[in-house]
Each structure stands twice: as structure tokens, then as C-alpha cells.
Write a protein that holds these residues in place. Structure first.
Motif, PDB file in Angstrom:
ATOM      1  N   UNK A 111       0.811  -1.219   0.000  1.00 43.49           N
ATOM      2  CA  UNK A 111       0.000   0.000   0.000  1.00 43.49           C
ATOM      3  C   UNK A 111       0.845   1.270   0.000  1.00 43.49           C
ATOM      4  N   UNK A 112       2.104   1.143   0.415  1.00 37.14           N
ATOM      5  CA  UNK A 112       2.967   2.318   0.541  1.00 37.14           C
ATOM      6  C   UNK A 112       3.040   3.168  -0.733  1.00 37.14           C
ATOM      7  N   UNK A 113       3.187   2.561  -1.927  1.00 37.55           N
ATOM      8  CA  UNK A 113       3.213   3.406  -3.138  1.00 37.55           C
ATOM      9  C   UNK A 113       1.942   4.229  -3.306  1.00 37.55           C
ATOM     10  N   UNK A 114       0.804   3.640  -2.990  1.00 37.89           N
ATOM     11  CA  UNK A 114      -0.461   4.375  -3.101  1.00 37.89           C
ATOM     12  C   UNK A 114      -0.536   5.498  -2.077  1.00 37.89           C
ATOM     13  N   UNK A 115      -0.057   5.234  -0.871  1.00 38.18           N
ATOM     14  CA  UNK A 115      -0.063   6.262   0.166  1.00 38.18           C
ATOM     15  C   UNK A 115       0.829   7.435  -0.245  1.00 38.18           C
ATOM     16  N   UNK A 116       2.020   7.102  -0.731  1.00 43.24           N
ATOM     17  CA  UNK A 116       2.970   8.147  -1.146  1.00 43.24           C
ATOM     18  C   UNK A 116       2.423   8.946  -2.322  1.00 43.24           C
ATOM     19  N   UNK A 117       1.859   8.261  -3.321  1.00 41.09           N
ATOM     20  CA  UNK A 117       1.327   8.949  -4.497  1.00 41.09           C
ATOM     21  C   UNK A 117       0.114   9.798  -4.127  1.00 41.09           C
ATOM     22  N   UNK A 118      -0.665   9.348  -3.157  1.00 41.05           N
ATOM     23  CA  UNK A 118      -1.818  10.132  -2.698  1.00 41.05           C
ATOM     24  C   UNK A 118      -1.360  11.452  -2.085  1.00 41.05           C
ATOM     25  N   UNK A 119      -0.356  11.370  -1.226  1.00 34.88           N
ATOM     26  CA  UNK A 119       0.172  12.574  -0.582  1.00 34.88           C
ATOM     27  C   UNK A 119       0.766  13.524  -1.621  1.00 34.88           C
ATOM     28  N   UNK A 120       1.549  12.978  -2.542  1.00 37.78           N
ATOM     29  CA  UNK A 120       2.174  13.806  -3.584  1.00 37.78           C
ATOM     30  C   UNK A 120       1.111  14.490  -4.437  1.00 37.78           C
ATOM     31  N   UNK A 121       0.094  13.722  -4.849  1.00 37.72           N
ATOM     32  CA  UNK A 121      -0.947  14.260  -5.721  1.00 37.72           C
ATOM     33  C   UNK A 121      -1.707  15.392  -5.051  1.00 37.72           C
ATOM     34  N   UNK A 122      -2.049  15.215  -3.783  1.00 39.02           N
ATOM     35  CA  UNK A 122      -2.813  16.246  -3.069  1.00 39.02           C
ATOM     36  C   UNK A 122      -1.966  17.494  -2.840  1.00 39.02           C
ATOM     37  N   UNK A 123      -0.696  17.296  -2.495  1.00 35.91           N
ATOM     38  CA  UNK A 123       0.196  18.424  -2.202  1.00 35.91           C
ATOM     39  C   UNK A 123       0.463  19.265  -3.451  1.00 35.91           C
ATOM     40  N   UNK A 124       0.470  18.648  -4.640  1.00 37.11           N
ATOM     41  CA  UNK A 124       0.762  19.399  -5.869  1.00 37.11           C
ATOM     42  C   UNK A 124      -0.272  20.487  -6.150  1.00 37.11           C
ATOM     43  N   UNK A 125      -1.506  20.272  -5.684  1.00 39.36           N
ATOM     44  CA  UNK A 125      -2.559  21.255  -5.939  1.00 39.36           C
ATOM     45  C   UNK A 125      -3.195  21.113  -7.304  1.00 39.36           C
ATOM     46  N   UNK A 126      -2.781  20.104  -8.087  1.00 38.37           N
ATOM     47  CA  UNK A 126      -3.368  19.887  -9.408  1.00 38.37           C
ATOM     48  C   UNK A 126      -4.774  19.295  -9.281  1.00 38.37           C
ATOM     49  N   UNK A 127      -5.517  19.367 -10.360  1.00 34.57           N
ATOM     50  CA  UNK A 127      -6.855  18.804 -10.409  1.00 34.57           C
ATOM     51  C   UNK A 127      -6.798  17.359 -10.905  1.00 34.57           C
ATOM     52  N   UNK A 128      -7.532  16.496 -10.227  1.00 35.37           N
ATOM     53  CA  UNK A 128      -7.617  15.095 -10.619  1.00 35.37           C
ATOM     54  C   UNK A 128      -9.084  14.691 -10.676  1.00 35.37           C
ATOM     55  N   UNK A 129      -9.370  13.758 -11.572  1.00 37.28           N
ATOM     56  CA  UNK A 129     -10.764  13.316 -11.695  1.00 37.28           C
ATOM     57  C   UNK A 129     -10.792  11.854 -12.151  1.00 37.28           C
ATOM     58  N   UNK A 130     -11.722  11.082 -11.576  1.00 36.67           N
ATOM     59  CA  UNK A 130     -11.905   9.700 -12.009  1.00 36.67           C
ATOM     60  C   UNK A 130     -13.392   9.339 -11.976  1.00 36.67           C
TER      61      UNK A 130
END
Length: 265
Positions: A111-130
Motif C-alpha cells: 500500500x505504501x506506493x499508493x499512500x505516497x502517491x496520494x500525498x504527492x498528488x494532493x500536495x501538488x494542488x493539481x486537479x484530478x478526476x476519475x
């Protein structure tokens, strides 16, 4: 039991299988975030969200988590490690608890890669959609993206991530009795994946029947525990942790009782 856990952790560290599974989640977590980013930017059609869900944590962990149970629990029946542990004076309950712990550690690792990518994605401030298919960490990314987080919100985000991890471990705890009972990795993976698909359809029943919603909230399969965000109430977070821990403990207790009554061939 300490020696059993220590031996299993050593086996986990040296295992090629866990390294392969970790590598898979590294790749899938990156693909998940990239797809969510490009869909959010409008560069990829929203119709590809179904493919994105296949790379999401909710989908991948349901397969790879069961695979960990199959490898490190079922595998120990084949190589007779469990037999030797019992012959050397360890109780069957100690064996079950040690296997459950190693399952949870293995799930945390992948799960660690998902946790790390989640933190990175949120911190970037970019917009994401699924779209509407987002669950778990992917749901956090698509919900909390583009926000400026203050210190108190960062602390809550960490708590939410920890809670989601506990929920995943509790969901996969059912693999402990499955692995001890079936002793075949393929069967464990197939049965649990079927359970995960079925649990994904429980949202309709939750919405239609209040009595069912009141019951399912005592399990980690409740829909609101798969959609944790910063707006989630504190009571729901606490209840999610408590219900997950109780459910996981119940699975271990059931396995201990059944394993004590079974014969080891």
C-alpha cells in the motif's frame, strides 16, 4: 509467538514475491494518478475511468492482498513450516495470530506506493478526476485535489490515510480463515476477489434499506469507510477504526477456533 513473527518478517523481507507485488503497486499507483490527472485536464476521455479504476488501490489491493495471504499462509502449509511451528510447541492460535500480523505487514508494504502517491498528488494542488468510480485513496485524491491545506487539515489527512489503511487490512482479514481453510492460493484469491466485487455492490442495499446500513456499518465493507475525506466526520473515522479492529479480531478468533478443530495433514 515473537519468534514466529520475527521469522515471518525475515521471510517477507527476503521474498521475491513481495518485491514483485511492491513493484506492481508502484507501477499501478503511478498509472492511477496519471490517468486521474489527464482525465481532470480533459486530455483523456472520462470514459477511460473504468480502466483507471482497475489500477486504483481498491481494485489492486483486493487481488494482491489476497495473493499475500496465499503466498505466506497457504505456502507455509506446502513447505510444512506451520507443521514445524506447532511441533516445536507453538499453539495453533499463536500460529494464526502471527500469520495475520504478517498479512497486515505485507498489505502495508504494497500500500505504501499508493499512500505516497496520494500525498504527492494532493500536495501538488493539481486537479484530478476519475468520476464516480473513485474509492479509497483515489477518492481522496479526486476530492481533496486543488485545495490549500492548513496544518490541522494535514494532520487530519494523515489520520484519514491511516484509517483507510486499517480498513483495507480489516477487509483482507477474511483471507486468514480462507487461507487456513482452503490452503490453496488460487482459491483464496478467487474467493476473496468475488467477495470484494460483492461488497462493492452493497452500496445499493445501504441506500435502500436503513436496517442493512445499520448492520454493515459494523464491518469494514461499509461504503462510507471506502470514501473517507477531510469532510468525513470525526465520529465516522473513529467508528471506522473501531469496527475494522473488531472485525479483524473476530476473523482471527474464528480462524483460531476452526484451526484448533482441524487436522493438519
Amino acid at each position: 509467538m515473537y519468534n514466529l513473527i520475527k521469522a515471518d518478517i525475515f521471510k517477507l523481507r527476503k521474498s521475491k514475491a513481495i518485491k514483485i507485488l511492491f513493484g506492481i503497486t508502484v507501477i499501478t499507483s503511478i498509472i492511477m494518478v496519471l490517468l486521474a490527472y489527464f482525465i481532470g485536464k480533459g486530455k483523456i476521455s472520462a470514459s477511460t475511468s473504468g480502466i483507471g479504476f482497475l489500477t486504483s488501490d481498491a481494485s489492486v489491493i483486493s487481488i494482491l492482498g489476497a495473493a499475500i495471504a496465499g503466498i505466506f499462509i497457504c505456502g507455509d502449509f506446502d513447505n510444512r513450516t506451520i507443521h514445524e511451528a506447532i511441533v516445536n510447541g507453538n499453539s495453533r492460535c499463536q500460529v494464526v495470530i502471527s500469520k495475520a500480523i504478517i498479512l497486515y505487514i505485507g498489505v502495508l508494504v504494497i500500500l505504501l506506493p499508493y499512500i505516497i502517491m496520494t500525498i504527492i498528488a494532493i500536495v501538488t494542488g493539481y486537479k484530478f478526476n476519475m468520476g464516480a468510480v473513485a474509492l479509497g485513496f483515489l477518492n481522496m485524491i479526486t476530492t481533496e485535489c486543488g485545495k490549500i491545506l492548513y496544518f490541522s487539515e494535514i494532520i487530519k489527512l494523515v489520520v484519514i490515510i491511516i484509517t483507510q489503511t486499517i480498513v483495507y487490512c480489516a477487509q483482507l482479514s477474511i483471507c486468514v480463515p480462507l487461507a487456513i481453510g482452503f490452503k490453496r492460493p488460487v482459491i483464496v484469491i478467487a474467493v476473496y476477489y468475488g467477495i470484494s466485487i460483492l461488497s462493492g455492490q452493497l452500496g445499493n442495499l445501504e441506500a435502500r434499506y436503513k436496517a442493512f446500513a445499520n448492520i454493515i456499518q459494523f464491518t469494514p465493507y461499509c461504503g462510507k469507510y471506502c470514501r473517507l475525506t477531510l469532510s468525513t466526520g470525526r465520529s465516522n473515522v473513529i467508528f471506522g477504526i473501531i469496527s475494522s479492529l473488531i472485525f479483524g479480531g473476530l476473523m482471527i478468533a474464528i480462524t483460531c477456533f476452526a484451526f484448533r478443530k482441524s487436522e493438519i495433514k
